[in-house]
Design an enzyme around this catalytic site. Structure first.
Site, PDB file in Angstrom:
ATOM      1  N   TYR A  99       1.082  -1.257  -3.291  1.00 53.31           N
ATOM      2  CA  TYR A  99       0.342  -2.389  -2.739  1.00 53.31           C
ATOM      3  C   TYR A  99      -1.132  -2.030  -2.619  1.00 53.31           C
ATOM      4  O   TYR A  99      -1.484  -0.857  -2.411  1.00 53.31           O
ATOM      5  CB  TYR A  99       0.904  -2.789  -1.371  1.00 53.31           C
ATOM      6  CG  TYR A  99       2.255  -3.482  -1.429  1.00 53.31           C
ATOM      7  CD1 TYR A  99       2.348  -4.866  -1.366  1.00 53.31           C
ATOM      8  CD2 TYR A  99       3.428  -2.754  -1.556  1.00 53.31           C
ATOM      9  CE1 TYR A  99       3.581  -5.510  -1.416  1.00 53.31           C
ATOM     10  CE2 TYR A  99       4.674  -3.386  -1.605  1.00 53.31           C
ATOM     11  CZ  TYR A  99       4.741  -4.765  -1.534  1.00 53.31           C
ATOM     12  OH  TYR A  99       5.959  -5.399  -1.594  1.00 53.31           O
ATOM     13  N   GLU A 100      -1.979  -3.042  -2.731  1.00 47.24           N
ATOM     14  CA  GLU A 100      -3.428  -2.824  -2.784  1.00 47.24           C
ATOM     15  C   GLU A 100      -3.971  -2.141  -1.538  1.00 47.24           C
ATOM     16  O   GLU A 100      -5.029  -1.510  -1.575  1.00 47.24           O
ATOM     17  CB  GLU A 100      -4.124  -4.177  -2.996  1.00 47.24           C
ATOM     18  CG  GLU A 100      -5.606  -4.081  -3.271  1.00 47.24           C
ATOM     19  CD  GLU A 100      -6.217  -5.430  -3.624  1.00 47.24           C
ATOM     20  OE1 GLU A 100      -7.432  -5.574  -3.452  1.00 47.24           O
ATOM     21  OE2 GLU A 100      -5.475  -6.336  -4.069  1.00 47.24           O
ATOM     22  N   SER A 101      -3.254  -2.245  -0.432  1.00 49.74           N
ATOM     23  CA  SER A 101      -3.732  -1.646   0.814  1.00 49.74           C
ATOM     24  C   SER A 101      -3.670  -0.128   0.799  1.00 49.74           C
ATOM     25  O   SER A 101      -4.180   0.528   1.716  1.00 49.74           O
ATOM     26  CB  SER A 101      -2.896  -2.181   1.982  1.00 49.74           C
ATOM     27  OG  SER A 101      -1.509  -2.007   1.725  1.00 49.74           O
ATOM     28  N   GLY A 102      -3.017   0.468  -0.225  1.00 46.37           N
ATOM     29  CA  GLY A 102      -2.992   1.915  -0.344  1.00 46.37           C
ATOM     30  C   GLY A 102      -1.630   2.532  -0.134  1.00 46.37           C
ATOM     31  O   GLY A 102      -1.520   3.759  -0.005  1.00 46.37           O
TER      32      GLY A 102
END
Length: 258
Positions: free
Chosen positions: A52-55
């Site tokens: 996910y883009e949040s890391g």
């Protein structure tokens, strides 16, 4: 096959899930991509790596996350890293196998608009959420899956704005632009699946969903849609796929946090 009734959206989600390979690294967005990826991980692809883009790398949520910042992603991830590292180390060098994209508009070459509709950039009729990480996903993932409901408003002859490049104006444009990834390999819709022609890169209808017709697909495309000579109908969702999908969706619809 299933003995249950199912919706066109459920068929679209199942088709997207089936397109994910076990063991692949998948860049996941919230919404239908997250639902499809988590469905795949619970059925045929238990080793699918969700990024996910949040890391969060290797997230294994026991429910559908509400956003990329949902704590369940960090709690169940193999590792949590910074957002710049996600893009600079994982995405841009081509280390992610599959990226999911949607959009407000898509054209016959898989280019996507998520920026503005109508008017011009500084004064549009509608200003959309914008690019986010989509241009980088389109440029650098080894493959891209586009998931969108099919209508003449969204499948258009000419985009109002090019946010994310598919195949540009046709074969050779990705190479000319220096884009690392292969580009979009499927557009998965509520009527069927489109795939790029190997010679022209124009998207062609290659599979129908159960109950859908070629006429419906052609009416929903804003360009003269090409249709494969051999046009199979996709298998309907299995009982297992529908049960798991509905259980996943219930975690959002019922506000469950488990």
């Amino acid at each position: 096959m299933t003995s249950q009734e199912f919706t066109s959206d459920e068929m679209m989600t199942v088709a997207a899930a089936r397109s994910l390979r076990d063991g692949a690294a998948c860049f996941v967005g919230i919404g239908l991509p997250s639902t499809a990826a988590n469905l795949a991980r619970r059925t045929h692809a238990p080793n699918l790596v969700l990024i996910y883009e949040s890391g969060t790398l290797g997230a294994k949520p026991d429910r559908l996350p509400l956003s990329i910042g949902d704590g369940v992603l960090a709690d169940t991830a193999d590792s949590v890293i910074s957002v710049p590292e996600i893009f600079n180390y994982w995405l841009q060098p081509g280390r992610i196998d599959i990226g999911f994209l949607g959009g407000a508009q898509v054209d016959r070459f898989g280019n996507i608009n998520t920026t503005v509709i109508g008017g011009y950039y500084a004064n549009p009729k509608v200003r959309l959420p914008g690019a986010g990480g989509a241009p980088e996903i389109a440029a650098s993932c080894r493959e891209v899956l586009i998931v969108m409901r099919m209508s003449s408003r969204s499948f258009v002859e000419k985009l109002d704005f090019v946010t994310s490049v598919g195949y540009g104006s046709g074969n050779g444009d990705r190479e000319r632009l220096g884009l690392r990834g292969r580009g979009p390999v499927k557009i998965i819709t509520d009527l069927g699946v489109l795939e790029p022609d190997p010679e022209t890169s124009e998207f062609t209808l290659t599979r129908l969903n159960p109950g859908a017709t070629v006429e419906q697909a052609r009416e929903a495309a804003g360009w003269p849609l090409k249709v494969a000579a051999d046009l199979p109908v996709q298998d309907a969702p299995t009982d297992t796929e529908l049960t798991v999908l509905r259980e996943l969706k219930a975690t959002i619809d019922n506000g469950e946090t488990k």
